[in-house]
Scaffold this motif. Structure first.
Motif, short mmCIF file in Angstrom:
data_model
loop_
_atom_site.label_atom_id
_atom_site.label_comp_id
_atom_site.label_asym_id
_atom_site.label_seq_id
_atom_site.Cartn_x
_atom_site.Cartn_y
_atom_site.Cartn_z
N ARG A 1 32.30 -39.81 -8.99
CA ARG A 1 31.27 -38.51 -8.98
C ARG A 1 30.11 -38.84 -8.75
O ARG A 1 29.18 -38.66 -7.94
N CYS B 1 36.98 -43.91 -11.18
CA CYS B 1 36.37 -43.66 -12.55
C CYS B 1 35.32 -42.60 -12.23
O CYS B 1 35.02 -42.20 -11.16
N GLU B 2 34.55 -42.26 -13.44
CA GLU B 2 33.49 -41.31 -13.34
C GLU B 2 32.63 -41.75 -12.30
O GLU B 2 32.02 -40.86 -11.30
#
Length: 245
Positions: free
Chosen positions: A189, A184-185
């Motif tokens: 990231r 996921c984000e």
């Protein structure tokens, strides 16, 4: 009457959830196993084709397992409110079975030893969340079942903060495991940026994803709820229009 097992999660969990559903069908743990996801709010589940065909309101015994690492507002209130006719199980990330998946993800990157450290990184506490308690419990299980010299925890939205992690560990080598059910984000990231992985010195593992330990955890939560005859959600469901039932 038939049993329907529904794996419910945000959209980023769909691919992994479908793999777990395939395994659970192969194991014949329930009469039907389906996957339902939502992008923003669990109220979207009412429009899900999987939910419409699972006959939650038609007399079947339907069990919902949230594809989430820890209890939060969605799993304890919003999902039960959106699916009031179902039995609601604990989020899969709370299961003791998950520790095997976390350990395997770490070991795939850094071999366990007294000189190595393992860091478990989660989102952290928000309103209605038990992310911290769940993460610390899984970290305790990792300390008891692995041979890393230390097992630490860090969080995106609370202390100990992810960005301080590299300065708080003593091992010669460190593997960081994101405590998320799927990529996921946050795992792809936010955590890598806060860790400054491009500086080196830290190894980064995959989230749990399709690991079979997650399948085992889903099956265990379903079996527990079915044995109890009801789900484990302890709050009064909230209607999708915000009113209590």
């Amino acid at each position: 009457m038939t049993d329907t097992l529904v794996l419910v999660g945000r959209c980023h969990t769909e691919r992994a959830s479908r793999r777990h559903a395939e395994r659970l069908r192969d194991r014949a743990v329930a009469d039907r196993v389906v996957v339902a996801t939502y992008e923003n709010e669990p109220t979207e589940l009412a429009e899900s084709a999987a939910i419409r065909t699972s006959r939650v309101d038609a007399g079947d015994d339907t069990y919902v397992v949230p594809m989430a690492p820890a209890p939060d507002h969605d799993t304890t209130r919003a999902i039960p409110g959106a699916l009031p006719g179902a039995h609601h199980c604990e989020p899969v990330g709370t299961s003791p079975a998950i520790v095997r998946g976390l350990a395997d993800r770490a070991e795939a990157v850094v071999t366990p030893s007294e000189e190595a450290s393992l860091a478990l990184v989660a989102f952290g506490e928000t309103a209605g969340s038990k992310s911290h308690a769940t993460t610390e419990e899984q970290a305790t299980r990792l300390r008891e079942t692995t041979t890393y010299g230390e097992v630490a925890t860090a969080y995106l939205v609370q202390n100990p903060a992810v960005e301080c992690l590299r300065y708080n560990l003593s091992g010669d080598r460190t593997v960081v495991v994101p405590f998320f059910l799927a990529a996921c984000e946050e795992s792809e990231r936010a955590i890598p940026e806060k860790l400054e992985l491009d500086r080196g010195g830290l190894a980064y593992a995959d989230p749990l994803g399709t690991h079979e330990a997650v399948t085992d955890a889903i099956e265990a939560e379903f079996a527990k709820a079915r044995a109890l005859g009801s789900g484990t959600a302890t709050v009064r469901p909230v209607a999708t229009d915000g009113r209590g039932h």
